[in-house]
Write a protein that holds these residues in place. Structure first.
Motif, PDB file in Angstrom:
ATOM      1  N   ARG A   1       1.158  -1.612   0.150  1.00 13.58           N
ATOM      2  CA  ARG A   1      -0.004   0.310   0.037  1.00 13.58           C
ATOM      3  C   ARG A   1       0.583   1.625   0.592  1.00 13.58           C
ATOM      4  N   LYS A   2       1.944   1.434   0.566  1.00 18.60           N
ATOM      5  CA  LYS A   2       3.393   2.028   0.477  1.00 18.60           C
ATOM      6  C   LYS A   2       3.841   2.357  -0.607  1.00 18.60           C
ATOM      7  N   ARG A   3       4.056   1.270  -1.017  1.00 14.78           N
ATOM      8  CA  ARG A   3       4.197   1.079  -2.748  1.00 14.78           C
ATOM      9  C   ARG A   3       5.719   1.456  -2.328  1.00 14.78           C
ATOM     10  N   ASP A   4       6.223   0.344  -1.206  1.00 13.35           N
ATOM     11  CA  ASP A   4       7.578   0.822  -0.555  1.00 13.35           C
ATOM     12  C   ASP A   4       8.026  -0.614  -0.601  1.00 13.35           C
ATOM     13  N   ALA A   5       8.581  -0.775  -2.319  1.00 15.51           N
ATOM     14  CA  ALA A   5       9.326  -2.271  -2.320  1.00 15.51           C
ATOM     15  C   ALA A   5      10.448  -2.701  -1.829  1.00 15.51           C
ATOM     16  N   ASP A   6      11.121  -2.201  -1.461  1.00 17.12           N
ATOM     17  CA  ASP A   6      12.536  -2.560  -0.026  1.00 17.12           C
ATOM     18  C   ASP A   6      11.454  -3.221   0.732  1.00 17.12           C
ATOM     19  N   ALA A   7      11.430  -2.798   1.198  1.00 13.67           N
ATOM     20  CA  ALA A   7      10.837  -3.036   2.440  1.00 13.67           C
ATOM     21  C   ALA A   7       9.218  -4.275   1.929  1.00 13.67           C
ATOM     22  N   CYS A   8       8.681  -4.501   1.381  1.00 14.55           N
ATOM     23  CA  CYS A   8       8.127  -5.612   0.655  1.00 14.55           C
ATOM     24  C   CYS A   8       9.137  -6.883   0.205  1.00 14.55           C
TER      25      CYS A   8
END
Length: 232
Positions: free
Chosen positions: A194-201
């Motif tokens: 949802r946050k568009r945080d690819a690294d965290a995902c």
């Protein structure tokens, strides 16, 4: 008076026998009804399934191509439950899912993420006594939704094959881990999307999927007991 033509009968739906036989034998392989190392006999399998040898032969070839069987003389045997190979499969799954997550964070529509959210909410309400096999199906469905949201059909095709090949081990693991832990990690992954945080995902997915050697050994030991000793 002109004669009224009789209504045409709707032709019966032609069953795709070859695909049906393939799916049935794949299920038998996934569940290790075909024992590890067991040499498969086309005639016996054809009689067991009530079909000719041709679709059985085709299905065995496909199962070998997909990694369930190995060549044995002029036929095939069920692939052994092997620690190194299982670790390789988990590493492959981790790599594929990490790329799916990265792409999904970049490409997934808000509607696709809403659908994943709705799926998680609906699957959270399954009864406490839900079987491990069904829980694994729900888990696979979550991860395959992320793969679909990546927009890359080839990555999704590879992931589905990997899921089939490790499904038996995942049944064993799910009985030990349980649903609550898995659901909580799925929620974190969705929040990162949802946050568009690819690294965290990607980091969350790698932690969620990665298995150590001792975990694989334990699962395979329990799996072999299930196969040969009929232990619960």
């Amino acid at each position: 008076m002109p004669r009224t033509a009789a209504p045409r009968e709707t032709p019966p739906v032609r069953v795709n026998i070859a695909e049906d036989v393939f799916c049935r034998l794949r299920d038998m392989a996934i569940q290790y009804e075909l024992k590890p190392g067991e040499r498969l006999n086309e005639v016996d399998l054809a009689e067991r399934l009530g079909v000719s040898r041709t679709p059985v032969r085709e299905a065995l070839y496909r199962l070998a191509q997909e990694g369930f069987l190995v060549e044995s003389g002029r036929g095939y045997s069920r692939r052994q439950l092997d620690v190194k190979e299982t670790l390789d499969l988990y590493e492959a799954r981790c790599a594929i899912e990490a790329e799916c997550a990265r792409l999904a964070a970049e490409r997934a529509s808000d509607e696709a993420l809403d659908e994943i959210d709705a799926f998680l909410k609906s699957s959270a309400g399954v009864p406490a006594d839900t079987s491990a096999s069904h829980l694994v199906e729900l888990d696979e469905a979550f991860h395959e939704r992320i793969a679909r949201a990546s927009g890359n059909a080839e990555l999704m095709r590879i992931l589905i094959n990997l899921n089939h090949r490790i499904r038996f081990i995942r049944w064993i693991n799910m009985e030990k881990i349980g649903r609550d832990h898995t659901q909580a990690e799925h929620r974190k992954i969705l929040a990162a999307l949802r946050k568009r945080d690819a690294d965290a995902c990607v980091a969350l997915l790698r932690t969620h999927i990665t298995h150590r050697t001792d975990q694989i050994v334990e699962a395979i030991t329990a799996g072999l007991a299930r196969i040969y000793l009929q232990q619960p």
